[in-house]
Enzyme design. Structure first.
Site, short mmCIF file in Angstrom:
data_model
loop_
_atom_site.label_atom_id
_atom_site.label_comp_id
_atom_site.label_asym_id
_atom_site.label_seq_id
_atom_site.Cartn_x
_atom_site.Cartn_y
_atom_site.Cartn_z
CE1 TYR A 194 -3.43 -2.67 -0.08
CE2 TYR A 194 -2.61 -3.39 2.05
CZ TYR A 194 -3.40 -3.60 0.95
OH TYR A 194 -4.16 -4.75 0.85
NE ARG A 241 0.65 -6.29 10.72
CZ ARG A 241 -0.10 -7.25 10.20
NH1 ARG A 241 -0.86 -6.99 9.14
NH2 ARG A 241 -0.11 -8.46 10.71
#
Length: 363
Positions: A194, A241
């Site tokens: 992403y 993350r």
């Protein structure tokens, strides 16, 4: 005592360390069993969280921490059908129903902020919503759309420098709205191909401005997003993350170790709540060792753990907590099963992304 009872007692004793409290920044956890973020596609078509989602998360509130699924911070950032957003007043109110339900059961919950960047389709986002990325190269692959079935990813338009700066501000706003929705904190999704990872990787980031080129420039977007989020709600409520070596959604970086090491060096002064590190898919890359050497704060480890191996990792000091994804799908009572030394049930992969309650909300 039967052999089965004796074995169950031995397993329970081994995993007791997972049931001890810990602290991640400002977040007080009752145990070290974290529910990992999982895209499940149960929001309404307009990205508003549903009552079904409130029931799903509330059933898992015994986890030390729930990391709610990747949520788009702007219309351009949506990747999937029925994926929730954190933009409109209606979405904030929907998430408030979720967080209230979790808090009523004594749980803690943070929201994962996920800007998809070039991973998306006009058939998902609707007409007039742009697909943006660091560069103008489309990702190889397809995405499911409710409207038109499987569709190739859109070719993105390369973001202007001003649009990159605006995207940073959007992440700060999303963190503020998450707190207004009752979340205890937020997590930046920095992996799985992403937008943040698109900036990190040299192959997807072919920019020649301050956000591209060398490693120092390629990590800038992620660092600035974390700074913006921290400015809004405090760094001790912000997690990150990462997954060095990840190639999901057509990303790759031959300098993955160096890139992530520089990123962690740059975010060190922020004092983040935690680093959520996934096991690397590369056999010669120990992501957990990289994290421990480069990040001084609490570590949440993820990917491929059983309760027993998770307990060993925590007991050895490899991480402060361990997150589980698949185990939480079919086991809303996972913490209790760990407590009793019972093996988790297997999940049904066929109903992961279907729109109804089957496999998502327990009867």
């Amino acid at each position: 005592m039967s052999e089965v009872q004796e074995h169950s007692g031995q397993v329970a004793a081994q995993v007791d360390v997972l049931l001890t409290p810990t602290r991640l920044g400002a977040l007080e956890l009752a145990n070290r069993i974290v529910m990992a973020p999982m895209t499940r596609n149960r929001a309404a078509a307009d990205g508003v969280p549903t009552q079904m989602m409130a029931d799903h998360y509330a059933a898992r509130a015994e986890a030390g921490l729930i990391v709610a699924e990747g949520t788009w911070p702007c219309a351009e950032g949506q990747a999937y059908c029925r994926q929730p957003g954190i933009v409109t007043a209606e979405q904030v109110a929907g998430w408030r129903r979720v967080t209230d339900a979790v808090h009523r059961r004594g749980g803690r919950i943070v929201l994962q902020i996920m800007h998809a960047g070039r991973i998306g389709s006009r058939h998902v986002k609707g007409p007039g919503v742009a697909t943006l990325g660091p560069s103008d190269e489309a990702a190889r692959g397809e995405v499911f759309t409710d409207e038109s079935g499987m569709q190739p990813f859109d070719t993105p338009r390369a973001m202007t420098t001003a649009e990159v700066v605006e995207a940073v501000a959007i992440h700060g706003r999303a963190a503020r709205l998450a707190r207004e929705a009752g979340f205890d904190g937020v997590e930046l999704h920095g992996t799985s191909g992403y937008l943040p990872m698109q900036f990190l990787c040299a192959r997807t980031n072919r920019r020649d401005d301050a956000y591209g080129g060398n490693i120092a420039n390629r990590v800038r977007f992620v660092v600035e997003c974390l700074e913006a989020m921290s400015a809004e709600i405090g760094a001790d409520r912000v997690g990150l993350r990462l997954n060095p070596g990840n190639t999901y959604n057509d990303v790759s970086d031959v300098e993955s170790v160096e890139t992530h090491r520089e990123l962690l060096r740059r975010v060190a002064p922020l004092g983040l709540a935690y680093l959520h590190m996934m096991r690397s898919p590369l056999e010669d890359l120990d992501a957990f060792a990289l994290a421990r050497a480069s990040f001084q704060g609490p570590l949440v480890l993820n990917n491929g753990f059983s309760p027993e191996s998770a307990a060993e990792a925590v007991a050895s000091g490899e991480g402060e907590a361990v997150s589980f994804a698949r185990h939480f799908i079919a086991n809303p009572d996972l913490v209790e099963k760990v407590r009793r030394g019972e093996a988790p049930c297997a999940f049904d992969r066929k109903i992961l992304y279907t729109p109804g309650p089957e496999g998502y909300v327990e009867a």
